[in-house]
Design a protein around this motif. Structure first.
Motif, mmCIF file in Angstrom:
data_model
loop_
_atom_site.group_PDB
_atom_site.id
_atom_site.type_symbol
_atom_site.label_atom_id
_atom_site.label_comp_id
_atom_site.label_asym_id
_atom_site.label_seq_id
_atom_site.Cartn_x
_atom_site.Cartn_y
_atom_site.Cartn_z
ATOM 1 N N THR A 1 0.978 -1.136 0.066
ATOM 2 C CA THR A 1 -0.082 0.049 -0.105
ATOM 3 C C THR A 1 1.010 1.234 -0.054
ATOM 4 O O THR A 1 0.497 2.108 -0.623
ATOM 5 C CB THR A 1 -0.915 0.172 1.260
ATOM 6 N N LEU A 2 1.922 1.252 0.744
ATOM 7 C CA LEU A 2 2.741 2.245 0.954
ATOM 8 C C LEU A 2 3.505 2.543 -0.326
ATOM 9 O O LEU A 2 3.666 3.769 -1.108
ATOM 10 C CB LEU A 2 3.729 2.059 1.907
ATOM 11 N N ARG A 3 3.658 1.613 -1.119
ATOM 12 C CA ARG A 3 4.564 1.722 -2.430
ATOM 13 C C ARG A 3 3.400 2.279 -3.712
ATOM 14 O O ARG A 3 3.761 3.324 -4.252
ATOM 15 C CB ARG A 3 5.230 0.423 -3.030
ATOM 16 N N ALA A 4 2.480 1.990 -3.579
ATOM 17 C CA ALA A 4 1.283 2.316 -4.439
ATOM 18 C C ALA A 4 0.964 4.103 -4.123
ATOM 19 O O ALA A 4 0.746 4.539 -4.967
ATOM 20 C CB ALA A 4 0.047 1.604 -4.128
ATOM 21 N N CYS A 5 0.977 4.258 -2.820
ATOM 22 C CA CYS A 5 0.799 5.605 -2.866
ATOM 23 C C CYS A 5 1.993 6.481 -2.848
ATOM 24 O O CYS A 5 1.791 7.783 -3.512
ATOM 25 C CB CYS A 5 0.830 5.873 -0.798
ATOM 26 N N VAL A 6 3.189 6.116 -2.783
ATOM 27 C CA VAL A 6 4.465 6.654 -3.288
ATOM 28 C C VAL A 6 4.347 7.017 -4.743
ATOM 29 O O VAL A 6 4.542 7.916 -5.269
ATOM 30 C CB VAL A 6 5.904 5.989 -2.886
ATOM 31 N N ALA A 7 3.912 5.783 -5.590
ATOM 32 C CA ALA A 7 3.790 5.888 -6.843
ATOM 33 C C ALA A 7 2.829 6.719 -7.269
ATOM 34 O O ALA A 7 3.086 7.851 -8.178
ATOM 35 C CB ALA A 7 3.498 4.649 -7.338
ATOM 36 N N TYR A 8 1.837 7.049 -6.779
ATOM 37 C CA TYR A 8 0.699 7.901 -6.911
ATOM 38 C C TYR A 8 0.926 9.380 -6.705
ATOM 39 O O TYR A 8 0.697 10.287 -7.503
ATOM 40 C CB TYR A 8 -0.609 7.509 -5.928
ATOM 41 N N GLU A 9 1.591 9.448 -5.798
ATOM 42 C CA GLU A 9 2.280 10.862 -5.413
ATOM 43 C C GLU A 9 3.290 11.393 -6.272
ATOM 44 O O GLU A 9 3.030 12.561 -6.890
ATOM 45 C CB GLU A 9 2.891 11.204 -3.933
#
Length: 72
Positions: free
Chosen positions: A40-48
């Motif tokens: 989930t954290l990686r997905a959020c970093v990628a989104y940002e």
């Protein structure tokens, strides 16, 4: 932690956009501190990175990643 407990924590139903684009900063902070898994954290970093690239948000995500790693 049992597998079902881990799945519940990993699948709280919030997308990266829902975590990082609420109307106020307190909700963004809450969205970040409730991330408990690296996927989930990686997905959020990628989104940002793909969208707003806010340094403050990326810094908070890094701090949360450090917290997750320290618990493993």
């Amino acid at each position: 932690m049992s597998n079902s407990e881990e799945q519940e924590r990993n699948s709280d139903g919030l997308s990266p956009a829902q975590r990082l684009e609420p109307p106020n900063s307190r909700l963004i902070n809450a969205g970040i501190v409730t991330i408990h898994d690296m996927e989930t954290l990686r997905a959020c970093v990628a989104y940002e990175n793909a969208n707003q690239q806010r340094v403050r948000i990326l810094r908070q995500l890094k701090q949360q990643a450090d917290e997750i790693r320290s618990q493993d």
